[in-house]
Scaffold this motif. Sequence first.
Motif, PDB file in Angstrom:
ATOM      1  N   ARG A 234     -63.019 -25.460 -17.651  1.00  0.00           N
ATOM      2  CA  ARG A 234     -62.267 -24.306 -16.992  1.00  0.00           C
ATOM      3  C   ARG A 234     -61.444 -25.119 -15.809  1.00  0.00           C
ATOM      4  O   ARG A 234     -60.270 -24.786 -15.236  1.00  0.00           O
ATOM      5  N   GLN A 235     -62.012 -25.995 -14.959  1.00  0.00           N
ATOM      6  CA  GLN A 235     -61.327 -26.832 -14.244  1.00  0.00           C
ATOM      7  C   GLN A 235     -60.095 -27.645 -14.501  1.00  0.00           C
ATOM      8  O   GLN A 235     -59.147 -27.648 -13.921  1.00  0.00           O
ATOM      9  N   GLY A 236     -60.376 -28.153 -15.801  1.00  0.00           N
ATOM     10  CA  GLY A 236     -59.399 -28.896 -16.513  1.00  0.00           C
ATOM     11  C   GLY A 236     -58.033 -28.000 -16.653  1.00  0.00           C
ATOM     12  O   GLY A 236     -56.894 -28.324 -16.390  1.00  0.00           O
ATOM     13  N   GLU A 237     -58.271 -26.742 -17.170  1.00  0.00           N
ATOM     14  CA  GLU A 237     -57.202 -25.892 -17.571  1.00  0.00           C
ATOM     15  C   GLU A 237     -56.552 -25.453 -16.065  1.00  0.00           C
ATOM     16  O   GLU A 237     -55.197 -25.252 -15.968  1.00  0.00           O
ATOM     17  N   ARG A 238     -57.143 -25.014 -15.117  1.00  0.00           N
ATOM     18  CA  ARG A 238     -56.624 -24.533 -13.796  1.00  0.00           C
ATOM     19  C   ARG A 238     -56.120 -25.932 -13.521  1.00  0.00           C
ATOM     20  O   ARG A 238     -54.500 -25.478 -12.786  1.00  0.00           O
ATOM     21  N   PHE A 239     -56.378 -27.123 -13.529  1.00  0.00           N
ATOM     22  CA  PHE A 239     -55.304 -28.173 -13.380  1.00  0.00           C
ATOM     23  C   PHE A 239     -54.090 -28.273 -13.784  1.00  0.00           C
ATOM     24  O   PHE A 239     -52.934 -28.519 -13.293  1.00  0.00           O
TER      25      PHE A 239
ATOM     26  N   GLN B  76     -52.685 -25.755 -15.339  1.00  0.00           N
ATOM     27  CA  GLN B  76     -51.695 -24.569 -14.695  1.00  0.00           C
ATOM     28  C   GLN B  76     -51.033 -24.825 -13.530  1.00  0.00           C
ATOM     29  O   GLN B  76     -49.856 -24.738 -13.404  1.00  0.00           O
ATOM     30  N   LEU B  77     -51.827 -25.732 -12.645  1.00  0.00           N
ATOM     31  CA  LEU B  77     -51.190 -25.858 -11.211  1.00  0.00           C
ATOM     32  C   LEU B  77     -50.178 -27.006 -11.414  1.00  0.00           C
ATOM     33  O   LEU B  77     -49.029 -26.749 -10.975  1.00  0.00           O
ATOM     34  N   THR B  78     -50.510 -27.880 -12.106  1.00  0.00           N
ATOM     35  CA  THR B  78     -49.211 -28.867 -12.278  1.00  0.00           C
ATOM     36  C   THR B  78     -48.150 -28.542 -12.938  1.00  0.00           C
ATOM     37  O   THR B  78     -47.127 -28.923 -12.765  1.00  0.00           O
TER      38      THR B  78
END
Length: 81
Positions: free
Chosen positions: A39-44, A46-48
Amino acid sequence: MGEAKRRAEQGLPARPKPAKAAPKDTSPRISPWLPLTQRQGERFVQLTTRGAWIGIGALVVFWITVRFIGPAAGWWTLADG
């Protein structure tokens, strides 16, 4: 004497309950040795991605300013024009 009993005898309201903490991220890790979850990887990502699109938009605005708005306003002249 217990805290609740003391407060009741003094006519005080019950003590407010502490706010619950944010739910813990239980998604699996990307790799056992890497302290990041999926989930943290997916959020990263999305943010980038959002940051990249903002950068592209800023570059387009800058290019239009340099190529068209600046010369039209007389701020500078183009070397190729």
